[in-house]
Motif scaffolding. Structure first.
Motif, PDB file in Angstrom:
ATOM      1  N   LEU A  23      -7.745  13.069  -2.662  1.00  9.15           N
ATOM      2  CA  LEU A  23      -8.418  11.818  -2.894  1.00  9.15           C
ATOM      3  C   LEU A  23      -9.710  12.087  -3.723  1.00  9.15           C
ATOM      4  O   LEU A  23      -9.986  11.497  -4.582  1.00  9.15           O
ATOM      5  CB  LEU A  23      -8.641  10.751  -1.851  1.00  9.15           C
TER       6      LEU A  23
ATOM      7  N   ARG B 113       0.498   9.198   1.932  1.00  9.97           N
ATOM      8  CA  ARG B 113       0.161   7.825   1.499  1.00  9.97           C
ATOM      9  C   ARG B 113       0.464   7.037   3.031  1.00  9.97           C
ATOM     10  O   ARG B 113      -0.405   6.146   3.172  1.00  9.97           O
ATOM     11  CB  ARG B 113       0.976   7.211   0.428  1.00  9.97           C
TER      12      ARG B 113
ATOM     13  N   SER C 119      -8.489   0.823  -8.357  1.00 11.25           N
ATOM     14  CA  SER C 119      -8.831   2.263  -8.027  1.00 11.25           C
ATOM     15  C   SER C 119      -7.964   2.915  -6.946  1.00 11.25           C
ATOM     16  O   SER C 119      -7.307   3.881  -6.931  1.00 11.25           O
ATOM     17  CB  SER C 119     -10.072   2.543  -8.182  1.00 11.25           C
ATOM     18  N   LEU C 120      -7.862   2.025  -6.012  1.00 13.28           N
ATOM     19  CA  LEU C 120      -7.491   2.491  -4.560  1.00 13.28           C
ATOM     20  C   LEU C 120      -6.182   2.619  -4.851  1.00 13.28           C
ATOM     21  O   LEU C 120      -5.300   3.811  -4.315  1.00 13.28           O
ATOM     22  CB  LEU C 120      -7.654   1.675  -3.495  1.00 13.28           C
TER      23      LEU C 120
ATOM     24  N   LEU D  79     -12.232  -1.882  -7.695  1.00 10.40           N
ATOM     25  CA  LEU D  79     -12.050  -0.920  -6.311  1.00 10.40           C
ATOM     26  C   LEU D  79     -10.837  -1.041  -6.008  1.00 10.40           C
ATOM     27  O   LEU D  79     -10.115  -0.001  -5.816  1.00 10.40           O
ATOM     28  CB  LEU D  79     -12.907  -1.477  -5.532  1.00 10.40           C
ATOM     29  N   ARG D  80      -9.867  -2.173  -6.068  1.00 14.39           N
ATOM     30  CA  ARG D  80      -8.627  -2.187  -5.375  1.00 14.39           C
ATOM     31  C   ARG D  80      -7.521  -1.510  -6.226  1.00 14.39           C
ATOM     32  O   ARG D  80      -6.853  -0.877  -5.693  1.00 14.39           O
ATOM     33  CB  ARG D  80      -8.353  -3.830  -5.138  1.00 14.39           C
TER      34      ARG D  80
ATOM     35  N   ARG E  15     -19.055   3.207  -6.764  1.00 11.85           N
ATOM     36  CA  ARG E  15     -18.258   3.219  -7.868  1.00 11.85           C
ATOM     37  C   ARG E  15     -18.995   3.752  -8.985  1.00 11.85           C
ATOM     38  O   ARG E  15     -20.158   3.540  -9.234  1.00 11.85           O
ATOM     39  CB  ARG E  15     -18.054   1.567  -8.441  1.00 11.85           C
TER      40      ARG E  15
ATOM     41  N   LEU F  12      -3.820   5.936  -4.365  1.00 11.92           N
ATOM     42  CA  LEU F  12      -2.638   6.177  -3.513  1.00 11.92           C
ATOM     43  C   LEU F  12      -1.348   6.590  -4.190  1.00 11.92           C
ATOM     44  O   LEU F  12      -0.567   7.215  -3.386  1.00 11.92           O
ATOM     45  CB  LEU F  12      -2.618   4.660  -2.617  1.00 11.92           C
TER      46      LEU F  12
ATOM     47  N   LEU G 214     -14.059   6.703  -4.729  1.00  8.31           N
ATOM     48  CA  LEU G 214     -13.427   5.920  -3.449  1.00  8.31           C
ATOM     49  C   LEU G 214     -14.058   6.560  -2.211  1.00  8.31           C
ATOM     50  O   LEU G 214     -14.223   5.938  -1.202  1.00  8.31           O
ATOM     51  CB  LEU G 214     -11.841   6.025  -3.612  1.00  8.31           C
TER      52      LEU G 214
ATOM     53  N   LEU H  91       0.789  -1.102   0.087  1.00 11.43           N
ATOM     54  CA  LEU H  91      -0.136  -0.103  -0.153  1.00 11.43           C
ATOM     55  C   LEU H  91       0.837   1.223   0.099  1.00 11.43           C
ATOM     56  O   LEU H  91       0.525   2.366  -0.511  1.00 11.43           O
ATOM     57  CB  LEU H  91      -0.811  -0.031   1.261  1.00 11.43           C
TER      58      LEU H  91
ATOM     59  N   TYR I 249      -6.017   2.167   6.966  1.00 13.68           N
ATOM     60  CA  TYR I 249      -6.061   0.690   6.846  1.00 13.68           C
ATOM     61  C   TYR I 249      -5.665   0.222   7.970  1.00 13.68           C
ATOM     62  O   TYR I 249      -6.103  -0.859   8.167  1.00 13.68           O
ATOM     63  CB  TYR I 249      -4.704   0.577   5.656  1.00 13.68           C
TER      64      TYR I 249
END
Length: 167
Positions: free
Chosen positions: A152, A114, A101-102, A98-99, A164, A106, A159, A24, A122
């Motif tokens: 963001l 970040r 996009s995240l 979604l993952r 979405r 980030l 997000l 991440l 997280y």
């Protein structure tokens, strides 16, 4: 020898979670592996002193500091575009999209932003705990979190809203 065994056990148990944190932070699997290895090497050097305290926190702090150090050396200028870049090979599964996009969102934050977002949202740390891990003041964590969330909202509003947007 018991010290080495204790460190091995720690690595065996905590590596998956620490690896996710590293990913991440970096947004890249190979960099995440390098980052985790560097942090674990630093942890092993000080294992006798930290093993009974909070070795997980020590590794996280080492990762964040190492990542910021790499980022400072690299200093690649940010390139803004009119719209967020779409991934070429998006998986049709909603969770994967979604993952991705995240991860993409980030990657467009500064290293410090970040790190704060990963720690606060997280890892679910408090502002004070995140400040302790990063070695900064609580106000600095608040500022980076505020700036990161504002950024963001601009680059990936879907997000923040938890929805979405249709493609």
């Amino acid at each position: 020898m018991a010290e080495v065994d204790g460190f091995r056990e720690f690595v065996r148990e905590r590596s998956p979670a620490l690896s996710r944190h590293a990913y991440l932070l970096t947004g890249d699997h190979q960099l995440a592996e390098d980052l985790l290895q560097s942090a674990l090497a630093a942890t092993f050097r000080h294992w006798r002193r930290i093993r009974d305290d909070n070795p997980d926190g020590y590794v996280r702090r080492a990762m964040y500091h190492q990542h910021i150090s790499w980022w400072r050396r690299k200093r690649v200028p940010e390139q803004l575009s009119a719209a967020p870049h779409e991934t070429a090979h998006a998986d049709p599964a909603e969770a994967t999209a979604l993952r991705l996009s995240l991860a993409q969102a980030l990657s467009r934050l500064s290293a410090k932003q970040r790190a704060v977002v990963v720690l606060r949202y997280y890892s679910d740390l408090t502002e004070a705990q995140a400040a302790d891990v990063l070695g900064v003041r609580v106000g600095t964590v608040k500022r980076h979190a505020h700036d990161a969330l504002r950024r963001l909202r601009e680059i990936a509003p879907d997000l923040i809203a938890g929805e979405r947007s249709p493609r």
